[in-house]
Design an enzyme around this catalytic site. Structure first.
Site, mmCIF file in Angstrom:
data_model
loop_
_atom_site.group_PDB
_atom_site.id
_atom_site.type_symbol
_atom_site.label_atom_id
_atom_site.label_comp_id
_atom_site.label_asym_id
_atom_site.label_seq_id
_atom_site.Cartn_x
_atom_site.Cartn_y
_atom_site.Cartn_z
ATOM 1 N N LYS A 131 66.362 75.591 -25.792
ATOM 2 C CA LYS A 131 66.713 76.419 -26.956
ATOM 3 C C LYS A 131 67.776 75.683 -27.733
ATOM 4 C CE LYS A 131 65.522 80.571 -28.464
ATOM 5 N NZ LYS A 131 64.284 81.325 -28.187
HETATM 6 P P1 NAD Z 1 64.432 87.410 -37.296
HETATM 7 O O1 NAD Z 1 65.546 86.594 -37.809
HETATM 8 O O2 NAD Z 1 63.108 87.324 -37.949
HETATM 9 O O3 NAD Z 1 64.865 88.966 -37.259
HETATM 10 C C1 NAD Z 1 66.040 89.386 -36.639
HETATM 11 C C2 NAD Z 1 66.224 90.864 -36.941
HETATM 12 O O4 NAD Z 1 67.347 91.348 -36.202
HETATM 13 C C3 NAD Z 1 66.518 91.154 -38.406
HETATM 14 O O5 NAD Z 1 65.810 92.312 -38.807
HETATM 15 C C4 NAD Z 1 68.022 91.434 -38.412
HETATM 16 O O6 NAD Z 1 68.408 92.285 -39.475
HETATM 17 C C5 NAD Z 1 68.169 92.108 -37.066
HETATM 18 N N1 NAD Z 1 69.560 92.104 -36.602
HETATM 19 C C6 NAD Z 1 70.411 91.060 -36.571
HETATM 20 N N2 NAD Z 1 71.612 91.477 -36.109
HETATM 21 C C7 NAD Z 1 71.491 92.788 -35.840
HETATM 22 C C8 NAD Z 1 72.383 93.771 -35.348
HETATM 23 N N3 NAD Z 1 73.643 93.463 -35.042
HETATM 24 N N4 NAD Z 1 71.897 95.034 -35.190
HETATM 25 C C9 NAD Z 1 70.636 95.352 -35.500
HETATM 26 N N5 NAD Z 1 69.759 94.464 -35.973
HETATM 27 C C10 NAD Z 1 70.186 93.192 -36.141
HETATM 28 O O7 NAD Z 1 64.328 87.040 -35.744
HETATM 29 P P2 NAD Z 1 63.061 87.179 -34.788
HETATM 30 O O8 NAD Z 1 62.381 85.877 -34.743
HETATM 31 O O9 NAD Z 1 62.310 88.407 -35.101
HETATM 32 O O10 NAD Z 1 63.787 87.346 -33.373
HETATM 33 C C11 NAD Z 1 64.238 88.611 -32.904
HETATM 34 C C12 NAD Z 1 64.420 88.545 -31.404
HETATM 35 O O11 NAD Z 1 63.182 88.188 -30.791
HETATM 36 C C13 NAD Z 1 65.431 87.503 -30.901
HETATM 37 O O12 NAD Z 1 66.030 87.973 -29.718
HETATM 38 C C14 NAD Z 1 64.560 86.312 -30.577
HETATM 39 O O13 NAD Z 1 65.173 85.420 -29.672
HETATM 40 C C15 NAD Z 1 63.369 87.025 -29.984
HETATM 41 N N6 NAD Z 1 62.132 86.258 -29.962
HETATM 42 C C16 NAD Z 1 61.609 85.723 -31.097
HETATM 43 C C17 NAD Z 1 60.404 85.023 -31.035
HETATM 44 C C18 NAD Z 1 59.743 84.470 -32.272
HETATM 45 O O14 NAD Z 1 58.607 83.989 -32.137
HETATM 46 N N7 NAD Z 1 60.335 84.549 -33.440
HETATM 47 C C19 NAD Z 1 59.770 84.831 -29.803
HETATM 48 C C20 NAD Z 1 60.310 85.410 -28.662
HETATM 49 C C21 NAD Z 1 61.500 86.116 -28.752
#
Ligand code: NAD
Length: 445
Positions: A131
């Site tokens: 990561k």
């Molecule tokens: P993203 O940047 O697209 O979205 C993040 C979201 O979280 C946004 O809506 C933001 O407003 C919200 N957020 C941020 N801080 C916050 C807070 N303090 N309180 C409430 N909401 C908050 O990110 P993503 O890619 O959707 O990733 C989200 C989660 O999923 C992360 O934990 C990431 O590691 C995990 N994840 C992502 C993927 C992927 O393919 N993108 C894969 C596996 C896991």
């Protein structure tokens, strides 16, 4: 769920005390890697993991920190700090996302890298775990500055990444555009004759740049395939069920749109801009369009604004945390009024929160199983690039469904055999596989 009312008032007061954002940042910062260690130790003890292999897996392999200068639009220079942590590559090249966020630090990246190793092992894809990220708030920078920061970070990483060695992908605040800039920078630094062979240095690319159909929705799609399995096992009808989502970015918004196709109702959403509630259900696709334009759910007219703290106590069947770590803790777990927590985010529940959910009889499908759809389809993208193939969307979806459903069954059966919770069972599935790999290969020299 009846014991919830006992402590509710007290808990709401406690949760209300500091400003929500500040508290969350504080919680997240204290102990994400500690959480990984506690989860790991619990599973390793229960399965009696070989002590030598335990020593290896308890540590990350490589940790890189880079400081790099970038010229801003107004000519000023800023120095940024970036990280890449490679946890393990016994099963295949290091693999994992890149996060742009002010809270990114070495402990968080260590934790996220370690979880990636377990995910690849659970889904049986030939990758290890890594990561990375840059510690900054991308919303404070222009598009040109973002491009320069991304390119300069890629340059600073140099041969730390590579298509057969370590393959980044999107995570919080990074997307297909960022991957395209990384790809272009990386290829520009390779000899012209090998450029076409190295498209698989990143996944989650735009389709035209070598991306895979369905990669954008893959994590959310995986979450929904898992929820379907859970519903089937519990004879639970998703049609008419209610759900709430925290984080409405890639994972949260796709999960919501795909779950809605089953007739489930999205009743509450929280993101960094605020929280909203609509008991009749919101149109997940319409809300996704709104968030794309406005940057968050705040101000969405077809729902009522609610306090962030009240959000957590919404009554719903399913809660999908899809934002950041340590949201479900000793303080907030007693508030939840749901049957299932399906972890779209990485590390949304800390070990104390986990214990409370277990005591309260709330099912938890752990992150390392529930959100593994992203890395599975990243693997499909990587394979297509290596073979110069392009797969149809239905092929991608079908292959993903099979991989994720098989992983679900492995974890379910392990939980039953070891009489343990699903997170520990998921760890046992991953650690058993890695234990076998190390035993078969031996340790050099
Ligand atoms: P993203 O940047 O697209 O979205 C993040 C979201 O979280 C946004 O809506 C933001 O407003 C919200 N957020 C941020 N801080 C916050 C807070 N303090 N309180 C409430 N909401 C908050 O990110 P993503 O890619 O959707 O990733 C989200 C989660 O999923 C992360 O934990 C990431 O590691 C995990 N994840 C992502 C993927 C992927 O393919 N993108 C894969 C596996 C896991």
């Amino acid at each position: 769920m009846s014991n919830k009312t006992v402590t509710m008032e007290k808990v709401i007061k406690e949760v209300n005390a500091p400003p929500a954002g500040a508290e969350k940042t504080e919680q997240r910062k204290c102990n994400v890697y500690e959480n990984v260690t506690r989860q790991f130790n619990k599973a390793a003890d229960l399965m009696r993991l070989d002590p030598d292999i335990r020593k290896i897996l308890a540590n990350t392999m490589n940790e890189i920190m880079v400081h790099f200068p970038v010229k801003m639009d107004d000519g000023r220079l800023e120095v940024f700090t970036g990280y890449r942590v490679q946890h393990n590559n016994a099963q295949g090249p290091f693999k994992g996302g890149l996060r742009f966020h002010p809270d990114v630090d070495i402990d968080e990246v260590r934790a996220l890298a370690t979880w990636m190793t377990w995910k690849a092992a659970i889904t049986q894809i030939p990758f290890g775990g890594a990561k990375g990220g840059i510690q900054f708030d991308p919303t404070n920078y222009t598009r040109t500055e973002l491009e320069h920061i991304t390119r300069r970070f890629t340059f600073a990483l140099g041969d730390t990444i590579g298509p057969e060695y370590d393959i980044p992908a999107p995570d919080v605040n990074t997307n297909a555009q960022i991957m395209a800039w990384i790809l272009d920078t990386y290829l520009s630094l390779r000899p012209p004759t090998s450029r076409q062979n190295e498209l698989h240095v990143v996944t989650g690319k735009p389709i035209e740049a070598g991306g895979c159909l369905g990669r954008d929705k893959a994590t959310g799609q995986g979450v929904v395939y898992i929820i379907e399995q859970w519903a089937q096992d519990h004879r639970f009808d998703l049609n008419g069920a209610t759900f709430m989502v925290q984080g409405y970015g890639n994972v949260g918004s796709w999960t919501a749109q795909l779950l809605q196709e089953h007739g489930s109702k999205l009743v509450a959403v929280e993101d960094v801009t605020g929280a909203i509630y609509q008991p009749k259900g919101m149109d997940a696709k319409h809300l996704a369009g709104y968030v794309r334009h406005k940057g968050g759910v705040a101000g969405y007219k077809l729902a009522d604004p609610i306090d962030r703290q009240v959000f957590l106590s919404t009554t719903a069947d399913i809660f999908v945390p899809a934002a950041l770590e340590n949201q479900i803790t000793a303080k907030t777990a007693p508030l939840l009024n749901v049957k299932l927590v399906a972890e779209g985010a990485n590390g949304p529940t800390d070990p104390d929160g986990d214990e409370i959910l277990q005591l309260r009889g709330i099912d938890v499908i752990p992150d390392i199983l529930c959100n593994a759809g992203g890395v599975v389809v990243s693997y499909f993208e990587w394979l297509q690039n290596k073979r110069s193939e392009t797969w149809e969307l239905h092929e991608v979806d079908e292959k993903l469904r099979k991989k994720i459903t098989d992983a679900y069954r492995r974890v379910r059966d392990t939980a039953r055999d070891h009489q343990t919770d699903w997170r520990t069972a998921a760890y046992i599935v991953a650690l058993s596989r890695l234990e076998r790999v190390y035993k078969e290969r031996g340790i050099f020299p």
